[in-house]
Write a protein that holds these residues in place. Structure first.
Motif, PDB file in Angstrom:
ATOM      1  N   ARG A  16       0.890  -1.150  -0.018  1.00 39.93           N
ATOM      2  CA  ARG A  16      -0.017  -0.108   0.033  1.00 39.93           C
ATOM      3  C   ARG A  16       0.915   1.232   0.056  1.00 39.93           C
ATOM      4  O   ARG A  16       0.617   2.312  -0.793  1.00 39.93           O
ATOM      5  N   ARG A  17       1.867   1.154   0.615  1.00 36.77           N
ATOM      6  CA  ARG A  17       2.658   2.226   0.825  1.00 36.77           C
ATOM      7  C   ARG A  17       3.456   2.713  -0.423  1.00 36.77           C
ATOM      8  O   ARG A  17       3.432   3.718  -0.770  1.00 36.77           O
ATOM      9  N   LEU A  19       2.116   1.834  -3.736  1.00 37.62           N
ATOM     10  CA  LEU A  19       1.448   2.085  -4.657  1.00 37.62           C
ATOM     11  C   LEU A  19       0.992   3.612  -4.685  1.00 37.62           C
ATOM     12  O   LEU A  19       0.655   4.197  -3.724  1.00 37.62           O
ATOM     13  N   ARG A  20       0.726   4.070  -5.840  1.00 41.74           N
ATOM     14  CA  ARG A  20       0.165   5.271  -6.014  1.00 41.74           C
ATOM     15  C   ARG A  20      -1.217   5.414  -5.521  1.00 41.74           C
ATOM     16  O   ARG A  20      -2.121   4.219  -5.374  1.00 41.74           O
ATOM     17  N   PRO A  21      -1.575   6.486  -5.122  1.00 37.95           N
ATOM     18  CA  PRO A  21      -3.132   6.525  -4.743  1.00 37.95           C
ATOM     19  C   PRO A  21      -4.101   6.228  -6.035  1.00 37.95           C
ATOM     20  O   PRO A  21      -3.822   6.520  -7.032  1.00 37.95           O
ATOM     21  N   ASP A  22      -5.112   5.406  -5.692  1.00 38.46           N
ATOM     22  CA  ASP A  22      -5.766   4.914  -6.463  1.00 38.46           C
ATOM     23  C   ASP A  22      -5.069   3.632  -7.394  1.00 38.46           C
ATOM     24  O   ASP A  22      -5.673   3.317  -8.484  1.00 38.46           O
ATOM     25  N   GLY A  23      -3.918   3.318  -6.943  1.00 37.68           N
ATOM     26  CA  GLY A  23      -3.283   2.094  -7.844  1.00 37.68           C
ATOM     27  C   GLY A  23      -3.688   0.785  -7.456  1.00 37.68           C
ATOM     28  O   GLY A  23      -4.705   0.559  -6.574  1.00 37.68           O
ATOM     29  N   ARG A 133      -7.884  -2.031  -5.224  1.00 38.23           N
ATOM     30  CA  ARG A 133      -7.263  -0.591  -5.282  1.00 38.23           C
ATOM     31  C   ARG A 133      -6.919  -0.129  -3.977  1.00 38.23           C
ATOM     32  O   ARG A 133      -7.561  -0.367  -2.979  1.00 38.23           O
ATOM     33  N   ARG A 134      -5.796   0.582  -4.143  1.00 42.81           N
ATOM     34  CA  ARG A 134      -5.536   1.227  -2.828  1.00 42.81           C
ATOM     35  C   ARG A 134      -6.440   2.105  -2.601  1.00 42.81           C
ATOM     36  O   ARG A 134      -7.015   3.083  -3.226  1.00 42.81           O
TER      37      ARG A 134
END
Length: 135
Positions: A16-17, A19-23, A133-134
């Motif tokens: 999670r850290r 990944l891009r937002p909404d990754g 999704r993140r």
């Protein structure tokens, strides 16, 4: 994540850290299918973990999705696969037929590659791919 003794939390937190937002995360884990449950209950396969001979965790779809939500992901799809391997492990008769009959083995391999319905794969699959999704 299934082989990490500490469980999936730390690994998913790191995923999670980074990944891009909404990754999007694609996570494939061993599926604790009804067929595998039959194997565990029928043969006492859970004993190795009790002795400390840890090998891996298995996950139901609901359990891994709940874990993903707790770690800040939104699961939105799943795909079950590797049903032939799962069925061979859970059903001794199936395994004997698979090993003895070239025609049976070839037919199953072709059928598996062509696209078994997810309803059938859910019952026998060895693996499940979760797409999330993140959050």
């Amino acid at each position: 994540i299934e082989h990490y003794w500490g469980g999936p939390g730390a690994i998913l937190s790191e995923a999670r850290r980074v990944l891009r937002p909404d990754g999007v995360l694609l996570l494939s884990v061993p599926h604790y299918s009804p067929g595998l449950r039959r194997l565990v209950e029928g043969r006492g396969a859970g004993e190795a973990e009790e002795r400390g001979d840890f090998y891996q965790f298995y996950f139901t779809r609901g359990a891994i999705e709940e874990t993903l939500r707790a770690e800040g992901f939104r699961p939105f799809d799943a795909f079950y696969y590797d049903a032939v391997y799962g069925a061979k492990r859970a059903y001794p008769t199936f395994l004997r037929m698979y090993e003895k009959s070239r025609v049976f083995r070839y037919s199953l391999t072709r059928l598996n590659r062509l696209a078994l319905p997810q309803a059938l794969l859910r019952r026998f699959s060895h693996m499940v791919l979760i797409v999330a999704r993140r959050a």
